[in-house]
Enzyme design. Structure first.
Site, PDB file in Angstrom:
ATOM      1  N   ASN A 186      -3.018   9.104  -1.541  1.00  0.00           N
ATOM      2  CA  ASN A 186      -3.055   7.724  -1.989  1.00  0.00           C
ATOM      3  C   ASN A 186      -2.639   7.599  -3.453  1.00  0.00           C
ATOM      4  O   ASN A 186      -2.961   8.459  -4.281  1.00  0.00           O
ATOM      5  CB  ASN A 186      -4.479   7.175  -1.842  1.00  0.00           C
ATOM      6  CG  ASN A 186      -4.762   6.692  -0.433  1.00  0.00           C
ATOM      7  OD1 ASN A 186      -3.951   6.001   0.162  1.00  0.00           O
ATOM      8  ND2 ASN A 186      -5.915   7.069   0.113  1.00  0.00           N
ATOM      9  N   HIS A 236       0.877  -1.176   0.000  1.00  0.00           N
ATOM     10  CA  HIS A 236       0.000   0.000   0.000  1.00  0.00           C
ATOM     11  C   HIS A 236       0.914   1.225   0.000  1.00  0.00           C
ATOM     12  O   HIS A 236       1.552   1.519   1.007  1.00  0.00           O
ATOM     13  CB  HIS A 236      -0.870  -0.056   1.259  1.00  0.00           C
ATOM     14  CG  HIS A 236      -1.755   1.130   1.490  1.00  0.00           C
ATOM     15  ND1 HIS A 236      -3.129   1.077   1.358  1.00  0.00           N
ATOM     16  CD2 HIS A 236      -1.472   2.403   1.845  1.00  0.00           C
ATOM     17  CE1 HIS A 236      -3.648   2.266   1.635  1.00  0.00           C
ATOM     18  NE2 HIS A 236      -2.662   3.094   1.937  1.00  0.00           N
ATOM     19  N   CYS A 264      -4.548  12.763   1.762  1.00  0.00           N
ATOM     20  CA  CYS A 264      -4.166  14.051   1.175  1.00  0.00           C
ATOM     21  C   CYS A 264      -3.953  15.074   2.276  1.00  0.00           C
ATOM     22  O   CYS A 264      -4.767  15.957   2.486  1.00  0.00           O
ATOM     23  CB  CYS A 264      -5.318  14.477   0.268  1.00  0.00           C
ATOM     24  SG  CYS A 264      -4.887  15.736  -0.921  1.00  0.00           S
TER      25      CYS A 264
END
Lengths: 307, 307
Positions: free
Chosen positions: B247, B205, B238
């Site tokens: 992201n 991730h 953000c």
């Protein structure tokens, strides 16, 4: 070179030549001065082309007289033909770049010459460089994909690169002119070229149109390439709407290399004021993907009084 | 899985939970429906946390009743504790995620528990998953760098990953929560983890805060990782000014993998209308680095009547 990876800044030529606004020679020198102050040591300063065709590059001979005379900085100039070469050398250029598109259609559409004609012109200039003791560098453009012919033949790129080397080029720069390369292609092509040419005489020029420029840099790094083009703030190479990415931004490239522990000769944060200078001079909003983060780092250090 | 690389979409949870605007359960189902229509086959649908703490995720039990019952789509839900686990399973969740930060300070600051306490809670939930036939997945957060402690110990990440696997996790997801990882770190950590855990049970991730997310994906791909998180349009994660990247955007990830010739189960262009849907629902401007280029491709094909 004394750095791990050399960043060649192309904003003052490749970046500025596609802008609607034409900067004065003094403004172009100011941008280059800011880049030198930040620690950039290789800069494509301008081109010696017809001012009718590319008004943004008019007066590059005058610009050469204004370039900061920093001993550790290598300036290069793009020349389209032997006349441009003579003008460049007369102006004091010590490194000269030629551009050779790797497909027949791109050469025809772009400069109305066949691939063979362009190759001959570029080879002659590289030979003259060798005779004159000038550092000759050859771009192979649309090296991965061509807007007219699709995917570029890797064997053609290899043979054009070899021909430029034989003619006397000190370096071949493999350019993804339309930002269509992907890391798998980069790995394949650069693996071949590093095998036949050697990494020290190769460089890569990536565009960020599809967001893959840094991944492509990583793929080339993994094959041993240690020199890359980039443009401050992502200036230029911006064929679509404002904000769309064209040239790989120098701050993005610098930050990634620095984060990976590689010596690039300067701190990536020092590029933040250069992006601001480029914005002021061109009147457009600039900045790569990392720019806001970098700018924030600079601001918080200034507020905190830190280094 | 039948694809070369699995993209796990986290916009409906990780993306939405950081938005100022709280979407209705119906709107959240609409976003998920658009993702499923585009061909996404793994989606983090929501979380079972206190609606007081995270109002954006209130009603995830109702959401589960509205999820498109596509057989090929796997939905997951984040749970912070055993109560959340029970609620998730009662709502019909078949895949459950826990999050374990890899540093002491991050756990203390974030959830006022020690690293050991959090590890125990997560391990218990993974054990319950195994007993109940639920697919348990464990995130190791701040796996590369911690905002409080700096660079994260790779041996701690390894031992936490091992402990989650032993407890019953089917997958460990290595998360660069603050977007500070660089490709060299990713290569080092994922090489180790792939060696001890196997690539099939690992996922990554990445955040794009410093513009390196796709380069980090490439580094992980090179180590054999074949599953990645991303968020449609870059939704969420953000922390700075609007437009700063948080992201990794799903369209950027999808386009790179597709360009590299990897089967991801759908065409990257199909994400363009999903980004538009997410923009309409959240009221913010979205889109990864490749979005303008992708949108232009879709428009030109529509105008040309092409496929």
């Amino acid at each position: 070179m004394s750095v791990d990876v050399l960043i060649n800044e192309v904003g003052p030529r490749d970046g500025l030549q596609s802008q609607g606004k034409t900067l004065t020679v003094g403004q172009r020198a100011e941008l280059i001065g800011a880049l030198v102050d930040a620690g950039i040591s290789a800069i494509e300063a301008g081109s010696f082309v017809s001012p009718k065709a590319v008004p943004q590059m008019a007066g590059t001979n005058e610009l050469y007289a204004l370039l900061p005379a920093a001993e550790h900085v290598a300036y290069s100039a793009l020349v389209p033909n032997m006349r441009g070469y003579d003008l460049a050398v007369a102006a004091g250029a010590r490194t000269v770049n030629v551009v050779l598109s790797a497909t027949e259609t791109m050469n025809q559409k772009n400069i109305r010459m066949s691939l063979e004609q362009t190759t001959s012109v570029c080879a002659e200039i590289m030979q003259r460089c060798r005779q004159d003791g000038i550092n000759g560098q050859a771009y192979v453009a649309v090296a991965f994909s061509c807007p007219f012919e699709g995917e570029t033949s890797q064997s053609v790129v290899r043979s054009l690169s070899d021909r430029m080397m034989e003619a006397g080029a000190g370096k071949v720069i493999i350019a993804d002119t339309i930002g269509a390369a992907n890391p798998r292609q980069v790995t394949g092509l650069m693996h071949d070229l590093v095998g036949s040419i050697s990494a020290e005489r190769l460089s890569c020029h990536f565009h960020d149109t599809r967001g893959m420029a840094l991944a492509n840099v990583l793929a080339a790094l993994n094959e041993g390439v240690r020199e890359f083009d980039s443009s401050i703030g992502g200036l230029g190479g911006c064929p679509f709407s404002p904000g769309a990415s064209g040239n790989l931004a120098t701050e993005d490239l610098a930050l990634m290399l620095e984060s990976m522990g590689m010596d690039i000769g300067f701190a990536a944060q020092r590029l933040v004021p250069v992006v601001r200078t480029a914005e002021r001079l061109t009147g457009i909003t600039l900045g790569g993907h990392s720019f806001r983060w970098l700018a924030r780092q600079v601001e918080s250090e200034e507020q905190g009084g830190g280094a």
